[in-house]
Enzyme design. Structure first.
Site, short mmCIF file in Angstrom:
data_model
loop_
_atom_site.label_atom_id
_atom_site.label_comp_id
_atom_site.label_asym_id
_atom_site.label_seq_id
_atom_site.Cartn_x
_atom_site.Cartn_y
_atom_site.Cartn_z
N ASP A 407 0.86 -1.18 0.00
CA ASP A 407 0.00 0.00 0.00
C ASP A 407 0.90 1.23 0.00
O ASP A 407 2.09 1.16 0.33
CB ASP A 407 -0.88 -0.03 1.25
N LYS A 408 0.36 2.38 -0.39
CA LYS A 408 1.17 3.60 -0.40
C LYS A 408 0.92 4.45 0.85
O LYS A 408 1.82 4.68 1.65
CB LYS A 408 0.89 4.43 -1.65
N GLU A 504 -9.46 13.56 7.05
CA GLU A 504 -10.50 14.39 7.65
C GLU A 504 -9.91 15.34 8.68
O GLU A 504 -10.29 16.52 8.76
CB GLU A 504 -11.56 13.50 8.29
N GLY A 683 -4.95 3.99 -4.21
CA GLY A 683 -6.17 4.58 -4.76
C GLY A 683 -5.95 5.94 -5.37
O GLY A 683 -6.89 6.59 -5.81
N ASP A 684 -4.70 6.42 -5.41
CA ASP A 684 -4.39 7.75 -5.93
C ASP A 684 -4.47 7.80 -7.44
O ASP A 684 -4.51 6.77 -8.13
CB ASP A 684 -2.99 8.18 -5.48
N ASN A 809 -8.44 -1.08 5.07
CA ASN A 809 -8.67 -1.39 3.67
C ASN A 809 -7.58 -2.31 3.10
O ASN A 809 -7.68 -2.74 1.96
CB ASN A 809 -8.76 -0.11 2.84
#
Length: 1173
Positions: A407-408, A504, A683-684, A809
């Site tokens: 993952d990143k 957030e 997801g980028d 995730n």
């Protein structure tokens, strides 16, 4: 029960709970005896232990005899009790079997006692329960369904409760769910209005005691985030959902007291229902070892059959002509005698099955895991967070990883997000090309809530906000301040935010610093301080963020009475939901592309004014959906949310910086040199991922990118000898793979991946192409697709996969891979809880793999090979002896030597080798990552190395028998002296080979090798004493043999000659290896002091994508800036003979090193210099 596997009864509202009916539910508690069970409601006792005082012995024996090897040895012991076929005494196998069963049983008992202790601590926790008209304190185990329970601040919730009321306004309460989902943010729950209004009157005990409501809900299930039911009270039904339920395992925060009705207790609670069985992972060594044991067992059966046939032929053709021998034929029937001999040989050859190997395996794995836990070099001192081996059976597989899938966000990056830029109404504010350290602080002294940590320079934006000159700018920050799930908290006069994600927290914090302060959250209200002016927004609905929706929305009524929907999410999701002719769309898209090129994470923000008529209709459907079945409700809600989140007006976009962790570029460079194929899944946007790839040294400056339509063309090409290398200067895509594969990286998007997976045969081609490329970037992928990629690699490749991530995730990906690693980041602990290993930072991965993984792989593979070698060497002598005793199944050895050989004389020294062996130091392993390459290629433990070991075993066993037999032939020395001599030679051979094998000597190795060697002579003298023969003639029939043999020089010379000759193959390999590679060995071991890995390239990078000038500002202040080049191309690895050659290594500067293979099993010369273009 797996998640989602629920019966029809679970979905029906048939579970009845009446308040304050303790006696009824106490009588209906679930009970069991043996296989009989009755009662409906579980008690609140946790029982994770397996054994009791009465059941421990039968259960542990039952479990252990599920292992085939234990059953096999038990049958051998039974057969040894039958005089007709007992070629050995019963204790020769009973002692090792009892030892194995005892050690495993004690290990299981210790584990179970730890579980029992943990259960007792949980079950004895105190809780307040309503008894008549007052609360009394009882233990958790004494609670039952229907009780009214009082929870105080910072107390854990003892069961699944319906929240009745709380001390907070509107009966809100806040819970922390870290033990359930790993998230440390606070979530709020709220009681029904009717229970809040009627049960908060004074005295509360009296009103709670009079509460006689009945809850009808679904049966106990494992759906943590869903609840369906209704409360029937005062003749009315009130709909219940998950917002009204306090789950067991959550902790009450920021709320003085809360009252709840127990719905599910103990084993019926959702968290305990969700604790499914862990998937048992096995290693390549385990699987190959099991196949080897099956092969050995087949060999034992076949050999016993052939020896029995030989015995039958000997009895019929030879013994009948010799009266002394014919009298020994059983019942005068050679066939029956051969039948008995078959079983006798199975007993004699049983040491070929390495029973003690399995228990040694467990001990070695546990100790290797402790070495990982104790490694101070893998402890992050900043947070005092050590590495943890959560699975103790995968250590050697750490040395075989071929694919690393990472993952990143939060894994490669710090997940400490900074608000750097924003685009509002098409205009960009802030400059990310200036590093955070160089960014000038704006004057925000006018804002008492400013944190002083805003990393953004945009004075013109502050001026617009304070002057309220642009309504769209105000609306943009109103959306940021409202559209979230952040919980505000006052601490020492400061306003703190508890957020479910760092994104957030960064967005709400930026809005606060610029004057739009999110101040408080109540049941149906959100309070903002907009430039000091208090404004109340009525919260009507929250459309929560999910990985499938990739957006979040809230519907509010503003102080002026208007209805507005604020929405934020991924750009590709928001942009497709905009109203036609949306202004500033093109300029915002250009800004998004610019943000991505500077490695910033982006979100789009939009708003919609909602008509009253639409809201009334929409809210009615939403209310009706609450009573639907789960599957039908989800479909209706998805369509309902989609209708509301349409016709949006784009306000702008945010750009957040997430900096690389310390040491990430160096770690990725080292792992690439070690031969790992690295996939980054994020997801980028593609541009963001590509620039991060260059900066993290996943991509070299001259790396060409292959993706999009060109990738489709290559995958659909029929010529497997060619592949593609992208070049933005031309349209020629197909080039020879020899010149392209080391310089090409694949870039795949989520939609493209879904397309490739669905098309038949495309998945195999994709994995085959990726294996020839430098690395792979997967962009815009969902959590489900991350797991699909791991599955795809496992399906079409024999490579060992490792997945590493830090968030919830990433859990599916971590569970799907052969090895899962969790990063203890800021997104909670769910990834760590589901991982096999946990690390504090990504940089520790290099030590986990290149040091601990490589050492474990070498230690365990050589341990297994040597262990089987010595046991087979020991047992095969009996076969050669059979050719000289008429195949009578007479053993070559004394009974006590057989019993002690594996358990005492030879086991401890080789186990200590497996504990402590180091062919090179940890520093040299990190400086020469090429040393890791034999692991992923399975060079050390494969059918060829096993065949070579068996060939050596065959030679050694022949030497051990025939040299003493030839020396003693026609001599006055008898069979028993021959047996002692062969035993001595075997001990000499094993110890000599272990001396050659060991490179790293410790005090333990030396001392226990001497002790084990001395024990042979001491025990042998004891067991061959005449006094023991008088006590038990059948067990101690080697009377005084050792006394005479040890005093005979011929015996010593013969044993030494046989032992040394049997060890000659290992000696030849050792000497040959040292002579070939002595200079380079010195170079590897003389590498001194840690130095940074600097990778340079003499070749100019082909322009394969825009790389911003400001990328240098993305690095952590403690990390290294990106080097001007990438690593040297990896050496070519041709296949070769498994036993000849040398071991290749490549140090950090690309210098090739040939190091002797410290196991005396030589490898092919795979370290040749590649042909450069």
């Amino acid at each position: 029960m797996a998640i989602g596997d629920n019966t029809k009864a679970d979905l029906e509202l048939t579970w009845e709970v009446r308040a304050n009916c303790r006696q009824r539910y106490a009588r209906g508690r679930r009970r069991s005896f043996l296989c009989f069970r009755w009662g409906q409601y579980a008690d609140n006792t946790v029982r994770s232990y397996k054994y009791s005082l009465l059941t421990f012995l039968p259960l542990t024996l039952f479990e252990q005899f599920h292992r085939v090897a234990n059953i096999y040895y038990l049958l051998i012991v039974v057969m040894q009790a039958i005089p007709a076929i007992a070629s050995l005494r019963w204790y020769t196998n009973a002692i090792p079997l009892i030892l194995v069963l005892t050690v495993r049983g004690l290990k299981d008992l210790a584990t179970d006692l730890a579980r029992r202790k943990s259960d007792s601590q949980i079950n004895s926790r105190a809780s307040d329960v309503l008894d008549s008209t007052s609360f009394c304190t009882v233990q958790w185990k004494d609670l039952c369904v229907g009780d009214v329970v009082r929870i105080h601040k910072d107390q854990p919730v003892p069961a699944d409760l319906l929240l009745l009321c709380s001390s907070e306004e509107y009966s809100l309460c806040y819970v922390e769910t870290a033990d359930i989902d790993g998230e440390t943010n606070l979530k709020y729950k709220q009681a029904l209005s009717i229970t809040h209004n009627e049960l908060t009157s004074e005295p509360s005990e009296k009103s709670l005691a009079d509460f006689d409501g009945v809850v009808w809900c679904e049966h106990p299930n494992n759906r943590l985030y869903a609840f369906r039911g209704h409360l029937r009270w005062h003749g009315e039904d009130h709909v219940l959902n998950n917002d009204h339920i306090l789950l067991r395992g959550t902790v009450l925060r920021n709320t003085q007291v809360a009252y709840g009705l127990m719905i599910y207790a103990g084993a019926d609670t959702k968290i305990l229902r969700s604790c499914g069985k862990l998937r048992v992972k096995s290693t390549h060594v385990d699987r190959l070892l099991n196949k080897m044991v099956i092969g050995i067992f087949a060999f034992v059966l076949l050999t016993s059959l052939l020896m029995a046939v030989g015995h039958g032929a000997f009895e019929s053709q030879v013994s009948r002509f010799i009266p002394a021998l014919s009298a020994l034929t059983v019942n005068g029937d050679p066939v029956y005698s051969a039948f008995l001999t078959f079983w006798s040989y199975i007993i004699v050859l049983n040491p070929l099955i390495p029973m003690a190997l399995y228990i040694s395996f467990d001990v070695i794995h546990v100790l290797h895991s402790l070495f990982i836990n104790w490694d101070r070099e893998m402890r992050w001192e900043k947070k005092d967070s050590p590495a943890r081996a959560r699975n103790t059976s995968l250590n050697e597989q750490l040395g075989q990883v071929g694919h690393l899938l990472s993952d990143k966000t939060g894994t490669l990056t710090q997940n400490h997000l900074l608000f750097r830029q924003c685009c509002i109404a098409g205009r960009v504010y802030g400059d990310a090309s200036i590093s955070v350290e160089e960014t000038q602080q704006m004057d925000l002294s006018w804002n008492p809530f400013a944190s002083g940590q805003l990393s953004m320079w945009a004075p013109e934006l502050v001026q617009l906000l304070r002057a309220r000159q642009c309504p769209i700018v105000s609306e943009f920050f109103t959306a940021l301040a409202l559209c979230h799930t952040v919980m505000p908290e006052q601490s020492k006069g400061a306003l703190l935010y508890k957020a479910s994600s760092p994104d957030e927290e960064a967005l709400v914090g930026a809005a606060r610093d610029l004057g739009w302060v999110f101040h408080s959250r109540r049941r149906d209200n959100l309070t903002l301080l907009e430039l000091g002016v208090t404004r109340e927004y009525q919260l009507l609905a929250t459309l929560e963020f999910t990985s499938q929706r990739r957006r979040m929305s809230i519907l509010v009524r503003d102080p002026e009475g208007g209805l507005k929907l604020y929405c934020k999410g991924a750009d590709m999701v928001i942009l497709e939901r905009l109203q036609a002719g949306c202004p500033c769309l093109e300029s915002t898209e250009r800004a998004l592309e610019s943000f991505a090129q500077t490695c910033l994470r982006t979100l789009c923000v939009a708003v919609r004014c909602v008509p009253e008529e639409l809201w009334e209709c929409w809210s009615k459907v939403l209310t009706d959906a609450a009573t639907m079945a789960t599957g039908e409700r989800d479909a209706v809600l998805e369509a309902l949310h989609g209708d509301m989140e349409s016709q949006l007006l784009l306000l702008g976009a945010t750009a957040i910086e997430d900096r690389l962790q310390e040491g990430v570029p160096e770690t990725i460079a080292l792992l690439r040199e070690a031969g790992l194929k690295i996939w980054v899944l994020t997801g980028d946007k593609t541009e963001t991922a590509v620039n991060i790839g260059y900066f993290s040294k996943l991509l070299d400056p001259d790396t060409c990118l292959l993706g999009g339509q060109e990738l489709r063309e290559v995958l659909r090409s029929a010529d497997p000898g060619y592949s593609a290398s992208s070049s933005r200067q031309g349209n020629a895509w197909c080039v020879n793979m020899k010149t392209a594969r080391a310089k090409t990286a694949l870039v795949i998007s989520g939609p493209e991946l879904a397309e490739f997976v669905q098309e038949p045969g495309m998945g195999a081609k994709l994995i085959g192409l990726a294996a020839q490329c430098q690395s792979v970037l997967c962009c815009r992928v969902t959590p489900g697709q991350k797991a699909d990629i791991v599955t795809l690699i496992r399906k079409y490749s024999s490579s060992i996969t490792m997945a590493i991530g830090d968030g919830a995730n990433d859990v599916n990906m971590i569970k799907t891979a052969h090895i899962g690693v969790g990063i203890a980041g800021v997104e909670g602990g769910q990834a760590v809880q589901n991982a096999d290993f946990s690390l504090a930072q990504f940089r520790f991965l290099q030590r986990l793999l290149l040091v601990h993984g490589r050492w474990s792989y070498r230690r365990i593979t050589f341990f297994v090979l040597f262990f089987i070698h010595k046991t087979c060497n020991f047992a095969l002598v009996n076969i050669w002896f059979g050719f000289f005793n008429g195949f009578s199944a007479q053993s070559m050895y004394e009974n006590w030597f057989i019993a002690m050989y594996t358990s005492l004389y030879t086991s401890i020294p080789i186990q200590l080798y497996a504990f402590f062996e180091q062919d090179v130091s940890a520093e040299s392993s990190l400086k020469s990552p090429g040393l890791y390459r034999p692991g992923p290629l399975n060079r050390l433990f494969n059918p060829l190395t096993i065949a070579a070991m068996l060939a050596q075993t065959l030679f050694s066993s022949l030497v051990l028998f025939f040299i003493p037999y030839g020396v003693f032939h026609d001599s006055p020395l008898d069979y028993q002296t021959l047996a002692v001599t062969v035993s001595m030679a075997d001990i000499f051979c094993v110890d000599a080979e272990l001396l050659l094998l060991t490179r790293h000597w410790t005090v333990f190795n030396a001392v226990f090798l001497c002790i084990a060697f001395g024990f042979f002579f001491i025990v042998t003298r004891i067991t061959q004493q005449p006094r023991l023969f008088q006590l038990a003639p059948a067990d101690y029939f080697f009377v005084g043999v050792s006394e005479n043999a040890f005093a005979n020089p011929l015996v010593w010379l013969t044993a030494l000659l046989a032992g040394v000759t049997a060890a000659l193959p290992a000696l030849f390999v050792f000497v040959f290896n040292v002579l070939l590679s002595r200079p380079d060995t010195h170079r590897v071991h003389s590498l001194a002091g840690p130095r940074p890995v600097e990778l340079r390239s003499k070749v100019r990078r082909i322009d394969s994508g825009r790389r911003p000038s400001g990328v240098a500002s993305r690095v952590s202040s403690k990390g290294a800036a990106p080097a001007s080049g990438g690593p040297h191309p990896h050496p070519h690895h041709p296949r070769g003979l498994p036993l000849l050659g040398d071991r290749p290594t490549v140090d950090g500067s690309g210098i090739e090193l040939n190091v002797p293979f410290i196991g005396r099993k030589l490898l092919p010369a795979i370290g040749k210099k590649p042909d450069h273009d």
